[in-house]
Design a protein around this motif. Sequence first.
Motif, PDB file in Angstrom:
ATOM      1  N   ASP A 172      -7.030   1.521  10.424  1.00 56.29           N
ATOM      2  CA  ASP A 172      -6.152   0.374  10.640  1.00 56.29           C
ATOM      3  C   ASP A 172      -6.892  -0.937  10.428  1.00 56.29           C
ATOM      4  OD1 ASP A 172      -4.202   2.177  11.263  1.00 56.29           O
ATOM      5  OD2 ASP A 172      -4.059   1.657  13.396  1.00 56.29           O
ATOM      6  N   SER A 173      -8.173  -0.962  10.763  1.00 55.39           N
ATOM      7  CA  SER A 173      -8.937  -2.205  10.636  1.00 55.39           C
ATOM      8  C   SER A 173      -8.976  -2.688   9.191  1.00 55.39           C
ATOM      9  CB  SER A 173     -10.363  -2.010  11.153  1.00 55.39           C
ATOM     10  OG  SER A 173     -11.015  -0.946  10.452  1.00 55.39           O
ATOM     11  N   MET A 226       0.837  -1.199   0.000  1.00 53.98           N
ATOM     12  CA  MET A 226       0.000   0.000   0.000  1.00 53.98           C
ATOM     13  C   MET A 226       0.870   1.247   0.000  1.00 53.98           C
ATOM     14  SD  MET A 226      -3.046   1.274   2.567  1.00 53.98           S
ATOM     15  CE  MET A 226      -4.036  -0.190   2.264  1.00 53.98           C
ATOM     16  N   ALA A 227       0.596   2.171  -0.921  1.00 50.88           N
ATOM     17  CA  ALA A 227       1.346   3.418  -1.012  1.00 50.88           C
ATOM     18  C   ALA A 227       0.819   4.443  -0.011  1.00 50.88           C
ATOM     19  CB  ALA A 227       1.244   3.978  -2.430  1.00 50.88           C
ATOM     20  N   HIS A 228       1.735   5.208   0.580  1.00 46.19           N
ATOM     21  CA  HIS A 228       1.453   6.326   1.504  1.00 46.19           C
ATOM     22  C   HIS A 228       0.125   6.167   2.258  1.00 46.19           C
ATOM     23  CE1 HIS A 228      -0.723   7.525  -2.154  1.00 46.19           C
ATOM     24  NE2 HIS A 228       0.433   7.613  -2.780  1.00 46.19           N
ATOM     25  N   PRO A 229      -0.020   5.123   3.090  1.00 48.76           N
ATOM     26  CA  PRO A 229      -1.320   4.832   3.708  1.00 48.76           C
ATOM     27  C   PRO A 229      -1.778   5.834   4.762  1.00 48.76           C
ATOM     28  CG  PRO A 229       0.377   3.395   4.601  1.00 48.76           C
ATOM     29  CD  PRO A 229       1.004   4.125   3.457  1.00 48.76           C
ATOM     30  N   ARG A 230      -0.873   6.672   5.284  1.00 45.12           N
ATOM     31  CA  ARG A 230      -1.261   7.613   6.341  1.00 45.12           C
ATOM     32  C   ARG A 230      -1.057   9.064   5.928  1.00 45.12           C
ATOM     33  NH1 ARG A 230      -4.034   4.725   7.687  1.00 45.12           N
ATOM     34  NH2 ARG A 230      -4.271   3.414   9.529  1.00 45.12           N
ATOM     35  N   ALA A 231      -1.055   9.337   4.630  1.00 42.30           N
ATOM     36  CA  ALA A 231      -0.789  10.691   4.135  1.00 42.30           C
ATOM     37  C   ALA A 231      -2.029  11.561   4.267  1.00 42.30           C
ATOM     38  CB  ALA A 231      -0.309  10.646   2.693  1.00 42.30           C
ATOM     39  N   THR A 232      -2.275  12.084   5.466  1.00 39.16           N
ATOM     40  CA  THR A 232      -3.478  12.878   5.715  1.00 39.16           C
ATOM     41  C   THR A 232      -3.483  14.173   4.912  1.00 39.16           C
ATOM     42  OG1 THR A 232      -2.410  13.821   7.675  1.00 39.16           O
ATOM     43  CG2 THR A 232      -3.859  11.933   8.016  1.00 39.16           C
ATOM     44  N   ARG A 233      -2.319  14.643   4.486  1.00 41.93           N
ATOM     45  CA  ARG A 233      -2.285  15.869   3.689  1.00 41.93           C
ATOM     46  C   ARG A 233      -2.928  15.648   2.322  1.00 41.93           C
ATOM     47  NH1 ARG A 233       3.785  17.362   1.894  1.00 41.93           N
ATOM     48  NH2 ARG A 233       2.578  18.714   0.504  1.00 41.93           N
ATOM     49  N   ARG A 234      -3.107  14.386   1.916  1.00 40.49           N
ATOM     50  CA  ARG A 234      -3.759  14.073   0.649  1.00 40.49           C
ATOM     51  C   ARG A 234      -5.271  13.946   0.797  1.00 40.49           C
ATOM     52  NH1 ARG A 234      -0.884  10.711  -3.496  1.00 40.49           N
ATOM     53  NH2 ARG A 234       1.304  11.326  -3.417  1.00 40.49           N
ATOM     54  N   GLY A 235      -5.757  13.907   2.025  1.00 42.35           N
ATOM     55  CA  GLY A 235      -7.191  13.729   2.242  1.00 42.35           C
ATOM     56  C   GLY A 235      -7.451  12.626   3.252  1.00 42.35           C
ATOM     57  N   ARG A 236      -8.614  12.013   3.167  1.00 41.11           N
ATOM     58  CA  ARG A 236      -8.978  10.971   4.121  1.00 41.11           C
ATOM     59  C   ARG A 236      -8.096   9.743   3.942  1.00 41.11           C
ATOM     60  NH1 ARG A 236     -14.712   9.162   3.474  1.00 41.11           N
ATOM     61  NH2 ARG A 236     -14.163   9.342   1.270  1.00 41.11           N
ATOM     62  N   GLU A 276       7.272  11.370   1.118  1.00 46.15           N
ATOM     63  CA  GLU A 276       7.272  12.826   1.266  1.00 46.15           C
ATOM     64  C   GLU A 276       5.995  13.346   1.909  1.00 46.15           C
ATOM     65  OE1 GLU A 276       9.631  16.361   0.417  1.00 46.15           O
ATOM     66  OE2 GLU A 276      10.014  14.214   0.508  1.00 46.15           O
ATOM     67  N   ASP A 277       4.868  12.673   1.702  1.00 48.93           N
ATOM     68  CA  ASP A 277       3.591  13.155   2.214  1.00 48.93           C
ATOM     69  C   ASP A 277       3.258  12.607   3.600  1.00 48.93           C
ATOM     70  OD1 ASP A 277       3.227  14.645  -0.031  1.00 48.93           O
ATOM     71  OD2 ASP A 277       1.940  13.197  -1.050  1.00 48.93           O
ATOM     72  N   HIS A 278       4.170  11.874   4.209  1.00 49.74           N
ATOM     73  CA  HIS A 278       3.993  11.404   5.586  1.00 49.74           C
ATOM     74  C   HIS A 278       4.758  12.303   6.545  1.00 49.74           C
ATOM     75  CE1 HIS A 278       2.934   6.905   4.668  1.00 49.74           C
ATOM     76  NE2 HIS A 278       1.854   7.663   4.759  1.00 49.74           N
ATOM     77  N   SER A 279       4.107  12.722   7.594  1.00 48.82           N
ATOM     78  CA  SER A 279       4.810  13.417   8.672  1.00 48.82           C
ATOM     79  C   SER A 279       5.607  12.388   9.473  1.00 48.82           C
ATOM     80  CB  SER A 279       3.803  14.109   9.591  1.00 48.82           C
ATOM     81  OG  SER A 279       3.065  13.125  10.329  1.00 48.82           O
ATOM     82  N   PRO A 280       6.563  12.815  10.302  1.00 44.41           N
ATOM     83  CA  PRO A 280       7.289  11.862  11.141  1.00 44.41           C
ATOM     84  C   PRO A 280       6.369  11.004  11.999  1.00 44.41           C
ATOM     85  CG  PRO A 280       8.441  13.961  11.127  1.00 44.41           C
ATOM     86  CD  PRO A 280       7.140  14.175  10.392  1.00 44.41           C
ATOM     87  N   VAL A 281       5.308  11.604  12.517  1.00 43.82           N
ATOM     88  CA  VAL A 281       4.357  10.849  13.340  1.00 43.82           C
ATOM     89  C   VAL A 281       3.646   9.796  12.493  1.00 43.82           C
ATOM     90  CG1 VAL A 281       2.211  11.015  14.662  1.00 43.82           C
ATOM     91  CG2 VAL A 281       4.031  12.694  15.014  1.00 43.82           C
ATOM     92  N   GLU A 282       3.263  10.165  11.291  1.00 44.08           N
ATOM     93  CA  GLU A 282       2.578   9.222  10.401  1.00 44.08           C
ATOM     94  C   GLU A 282       3.500   8.082   9.982  1.00 44.08           C
ATOM     95  OE1 GLU A 282      -0.616  12.431   8.498  1.00 44.08           O
ATOM     96  OE2 GLU A 282       1.305  12.069   7.505  1.00 44.08           O
ATOM     97  N   ARG A 283       4.767   8.385   9.741  1.00 46.59           N
ATOM     98  CA  ARG A 283       5.725   7.334   9.388  1.00 46.59           C
ATOM     99  C   ARG A 283       5.872   6.339  10.535  1.00 46.59           C
ATOM    100  NH1 ARG A 283      10.440  11.247   6.769  1.00 46.59           N
ATOM    101  NH2 ARG A 283       9.033  12.276   5.289  1.00 46.59           N
ATOM    102  N   ASP A 284       5.960   6.868  11.747  1.00 47.01           N
ATOM    103  CA  ASP A 284       6.086   5.985  12.908  1.00 47.01           C
ATOM    104  C   ASP A 284       4.853   5.100  13.058  1.00 47.01           C
ATOM    105  OD1 ASP A 284       8.563   7.065  13.484  1.00 47.01           O
ATOM    106  OD2 ASP A 284       7.831   8.396  15.078  1.00 47.01           O
ATOM    107  N   ALA A 285       3.678   5.672  12.813  1.00 49.42           N
ATOM    108  CA  ALA A 285       2.438   4.899  12.930  1.00 49.42           C
ATOM    109  C   ALA A 285       2.393   3.772  11.901  1.00 49.42           C
ATOM    110  CB  ALA A 285       1.234   5.826  12.766  1.00 49.42           C
TER     111      ALA A 285
END
Length: 303
Positions: free
Chosen positions: A221-222, A207-217, A240-249
Motif C-alpha cells: 500500500d505504501s 493501476m491494473a489489478h493491484p491486489r491480484a495475488t493469484r498472479r504473483g507478488r 477476474e483475478d481479484h478475490s472478493p476480499v482483494e476487491r474490498d481492499a
Amino acid sequence: MSAGDKPGPVPPGNTGGRPRIDLHTHSTASDGTLTPADLVRAARQAGLDVLALTDHDTTAGWEPATAARPAGLTLVRGAELSCRWYGTEPSIPLHLLGYLFDPHSPELVAELARVRAAREVRGERIVAMLCADGVDIDWAEIRIAAAGGTVGRPHIAQALIRAGVVATTDEAFTPNWLGERYRLPKDDIDVFRAVRLVRQAGGVPVMAHPRATRRGRTVPDSLIVELAAAGLAGLEAEHEDHSPVERDAVRALAGELGLLVTGSSDFHGTHKSVRLGAHTTGLEAYERIVAAASGVPVLTDRD
C-alpha cells in the motif's frame, strides 16, 4: 479535448438505464484474439456502451477500432503499460492502464517502442529455450499467428496448444511451462516514470489489478500512496483475478487516497475465459477519467 470540455454523453445500457462500461480489453494488436474492428463490434453486441481498448504497450489498434466503431458505442483509447517497481529485490512487475493520452507524445512513444522491442527479444528467447528442450514450435510461425501484434506469452501458449504439448492456456502458464520454467523477465518501464509519461501526454493513469495475488507478488500500500502523490488517478478493483476480499481492499485504499475505482473484464478473446463486460466501471469514475484527460477525446456518435 480542452480542459473545459465535459464528458460526452453515454447512452444508457440495459441494466436499469445505467451505462455498461468496460475499461480494459485487448485485441490482436497485442495478445487478444479479436481484431480491433471485431472487438468493438463484439462489445456492442455484448451490450456495452463504453469500451476501452488497452493493448499492451501499443496504440496500433486505435485506428482500426475507430474506423469500425459501431453506433451507440463510446470508444476510450488507451494502452496497458508494462511497468516495474524497483523499490524491492527482486523487483515487482505491475501494469498501468493509460487512458486518452496523446499517442504522439515523444517520450511515451519512445518508451513504448523500447518495451515492444524487448518483448520480441524475450519471446524469441523463450521459444529458443523450448526448442532446445525438444518442443516442436517455430518462432516464425508464432510471429505469423500474432498477426502483426507484439508477441507475448499467450501467443507462445497457443503454439504449445497447436503442437499438442499442452491442452489449454491455463496449462501453458503452469510452473512446468511458461509460468516458471520457461519464463524470462521483461524490460519494463519504471512505474513512477510511466505515471509521469502518461500524465505528460495528457492521459489518465490507473493501476491494473493491484491486489491480484493469484498472479504473483503484489506491491505494498505504501507504494500506491507514493504513486497517488505522483499522479496515479485510480485503481482497478473489479477484476477476474481479484478475490472478493482483494476487491474490498482495493476499494478501501482508493477511498482513503481519493482515487477513482474501475472495473473491467481484461478481455483477451479465447486466450481467457472471461467475457466482455464481466466486470464494469461506474459512470462517476468514467466521467472523472474523461474530465481529467487532455490527450485525445473519447469517440462517440457525435464524432
